[in-house]
Design an enzyme around this catalytic site. Structure first.
Site, PDB file in Angstrom:
ATOM      1  N   ASP A 138      22.301  28.591  35.043  1.00 23.51           N
ATOM      2  CA  ASP A 138      21.253  28.868  34.050  1.00 23.51           C
ATOM      3  C   ASP A 138      19.873  29.227  34.611  1.00 23.51           C
ATOM      4  O   ASP A 138      19.387  28.559  35.526  1.00 23.51           O
ATOM      5  CB  ASP A 138      20.988  27.630  33.181  1.00 23.51           C
ATOM      6  CG  ASP A 138      22.227  26.927  32.729  1.00 23.51           C
ATOM      7  OD1 ASP A 138      23.335  27.417  32.967  1.00 23.51           O
ATOM      8  OD2 ASP A 138      22.082  25.840  32.131  1.00 23.51           O
ATOM      9  N   PHE A 142      19.243  19.084  36.179  1.00 27.31           N
ATOM     10  CA  PHE A 142      19.853  20.030  35.246  1.00 27.31           C
ATOM     11  C   PHE A 142      18.768  20.884  34.579  1.00 27.31           C
ATOM     12  O   PHE A 142      17.592  20.771  34.885  1.00 27.31           O
ATOM     13  CB  PHE A 142      20.682  19.275  34.203  1.00 27.31           C
ATOM     14  CG  PHE A 142      22.088  18.924  34.650  1.00 27.31           C
ATOM     15  CD1 PHE A 142      22.462  18.952  35.989  1.00 27.31           C
ATOM     16  CD2 PHE A 142      23.052  18.563  33.708  1.00 27.31           C
ATOM     17  CE1 PHE A 142      23.762  18.632  36.384  1.00 27.31           C
ATOM     18  CE2 PHE A 142      24.351  18.248  34.094  1.00 27.31           C
ATOM     19  CZ  PHE A 142      24.711  18.276  35.423  1.00 27.31           C
TER      20      PHE A 142
HETATM   21  C1  FRU Z   1      24.786  25.163  30.937  1.00 22.32           C
HETATM   22  C2  FRU Z   1      24.684  23.800  31.619  1.00 22.32           C
HETATM   23  C3  FRU Z   1      23.543  22.993  31.042  1.00 22.32           C
HETATM   24  C4  FRU Z   1      23.218  22.048  32.165  1.00 22.32           C
HETATM   25  C5  FRU Z   1      23.444  22.903  33.383  1.00 22.32           C
HETATM   26  C6  FRU Z   1      23.994  22.179  34.563  1.00 22.32           C
HETATM   27  O1  FRU Z   1      25.409  26.115  31.746  1.00 22.32           O
HETATM   28  O2  FRU Z   1      25.901  23.117  31.531  1.00 22.32           O
HETATM   29  O3  FRU Z   1      23.864  22.337  29.839  1.00 22.32           O
HETATM   30  O4  FRU Z   1      21.917  21.555  32.098  1.00 22.32           O
HETATM   31  O5  FRU Z   1      24.344  23.936  32.995  1.00 22.32           O
HETATM   32  O6  FRU Z   1      24.103  23.012  35.675  1.00 22.32           O
END
Ligand code: FRU
Length: 455
Positions: free
Chosen positions: A9, A69
């Site tokens: 992300d 995250f």
């Molecule tokens: C979406 C996700 C988010 C999380 C992140 C972890 O792709 O699963 O919900 O914060 O990626 O890498």
């Protein structure tokens, strides 16, 4: 692309002191998901990028010891500030991430920039929101999305409940440190689907992004491998959002996007382009994931989301050619490199068009447009579009290496991955039926660096 290994992300995009900053989920140690850090890239034009050192890394013993995250950036008291999700191993009573793999507790964390180049970040050791609302058994609790209103700061957190559906939890604060839970900003409906991972059944909404635009409000969220856009009304007194229209933001390998405001007021969206090849292959290749082209967002008169590649991307265009298309007979050109933009303007009355990438007899990728039915098919993917032939509904296709990003008339998108393209062997083929004259323009694009990486 990340400098190496794994990217997912986009996180905390922000324009600060004359530069565009893009942070992103990075595993610096392997080309597979895991050990999440925040990578950092900086640009003056959103096209050419420079990699900076990692901005956030997990701190052993702290609530983000198992990963930093996704999250967002805002400016608070004159300083760029991250609000992100920290994950840590926890006992079953405290765990919040219920996807069948592990026992992670998610908490919302804060970090403050210590310099204007945004290289150094000071993390608060303690969470700003340590647990989900009392009495709620969540499917997940992550990806905070803050905004400011007259009476304080608001924060949406991606979440959901089994058998109820995904939701966005809404909080309020005056100092970013103490947060009061209000209620759900909005929520999905039970859909009868069940899966071990609630993201696969729509019972968990990841990466909410909520903002006002063109007299409407927009909420995006990611679930069931798709990004859903909604436009609707936000009741700023009750702090409730009612979606009125919705759709799939991109029908392909595109997930967890995040928007920000450019200094000229454009709302620009970055999205994660996933791999579609097997993990063993991307892991062996040593890199995985890429960022989409920047898309400028808008909302049309009937509440439909619009997306246009940012004009900055056009600075890469080199001298165009105008393929002479003859209906009924395919036009072909061998591609001596893999950086192209193709634009097609389709006159009314054109029945069908196919656009293919092929090597010999092998079709590696194709887009089949049925203009009368207003449908598009690409492999197993099939979707409807509002229009293909009216003025202003030109089709734009960007090819870069294994990525093909297609934007259809500003209202629909399809991001594809095609791994077997070979410069010199692969051909672009366009075939239109009917009598009208389809206008095509093909631009070779300049590379942004010698190796597709940032400088
Ligand atoms: C979406 C996700 C988010 C999380 C992140 C972890 O792709 O699963 O919900 O914060 O990626 O890498």
């Amino acid at each position: 692309m990340p400098p190496h290994n794994w990217m997912n992300d986009p996180n905390g995009p922000i324009f600060w002191k004359g530069k565009y900053h893009l942070f992103y989920q990075l595993n610096p140690n392997a080309a597979i998901w895991g050990d999440m850090h925040w990578g950092h890239a900086v640009s003056a034009d959103m096209v050419h990028w420079h990699h900076e050192p990692v901005a956030l890394a997990p701190t052993p013993g702290d609530p983000d010891s198992e990963g930093c995250f996704s999250g967002s950036a805002i400016v608070f008291n004159g300083r760029p500030t991250f609000i992100y999700t920290g994950v840590q191993n926890a006992t079953p009573e405290l765990m919040t991430l219920h996807d069948g793999n592990g026992k992670l507790r998610e908490t919302q964390m804060l970090a403050t920039a210590e310099d204007d180049a945004l290289l150094h970040w000071k993390k608060r050791a303690q969470p700003i929101i340590p647990s989900p609302p009392a009495g709620m058994t969540v499917t997940g609790f992550r990806d905070p999305c803050p905004w400011h209103e007259d009476d304080g700061w608001y924060l949406g957190v991606g979440s959901g409940e089994r058998e109820k559906g995904g939701c966005v939890l809404l909080y309020r604060s005056h100092d970013l440190l103490h947060w009061e839970y209000l209620h759900k900003l909005t929520e999905g409906k039970p859909n009868g689907l069940q899966a071990q991972n609630p993201c696969d059944s729509g019972e968990m909404w990841e990466c909410p992004d909520f903002f006002p635009i063109d007299g409407h409000h927009c909420l995006f969220y990611s679930t069931e491998n798709k990004v859903i856009w909604t436009t609707g009304e936000y009741d700023a007194r009750a702090h409730l959002y009612t979606p009125k229209r919705r759709g799939v933001l991109d029908h392909g390998a595109y997930y967890a996007p995040k928007s920000f405001l450019a200094p000229d007021g454009r709302r620009i969206l970055w999205g994660w382009i996933r791999e579609t090849r097997p993990e063993a292959e991307f892991s062996a290749a040593g890199w995985a994931g890429a960022m989409s082209l920047p898309r400028v967002l808008g909302v049309g008169s009937e509440g439909q989301l619009t997306m246009t590649p940012a004009v900055e991307v056009e600075t890469l265009r080199q001298a165009p050619t105008h393929p002479a298309l003859q209906t009924g007979s395919p036009w072909r050109q061998s591609l001596d490199h893999l950086r192209w933009e193709l634009s097609l303007t389709i006159p009314e009355g054109t029945p069908t068009i196919s656009i293919r990438l092929r090597t010999g007899d092998q079709h590696l990728w194709e887009l089949l447009l049925d203009c009368a039915q207003r449908t598009i098919q690409s492999g197993d993917t099939h979707f409807e579009v509002s229009d293909l032939t009216s003025p202003g509904s030109a089709l734009r296709i960007f090819l870069d290496g294994s990525v093909v990003e297609t934007i259809v008339g500003n209202t629909a998108a399809l991001t594809s991955r095609v791994y077997q393209l070979h410069p010199g062997e692969t051909e672009l083929e366009i075939l239109a039926s009917g009598n009208g004259s389809v206008r095509a323009t093909l631009w070779p694009l300049q590379p942004i660096s010698k190796d597709r990486l940032t400088s």
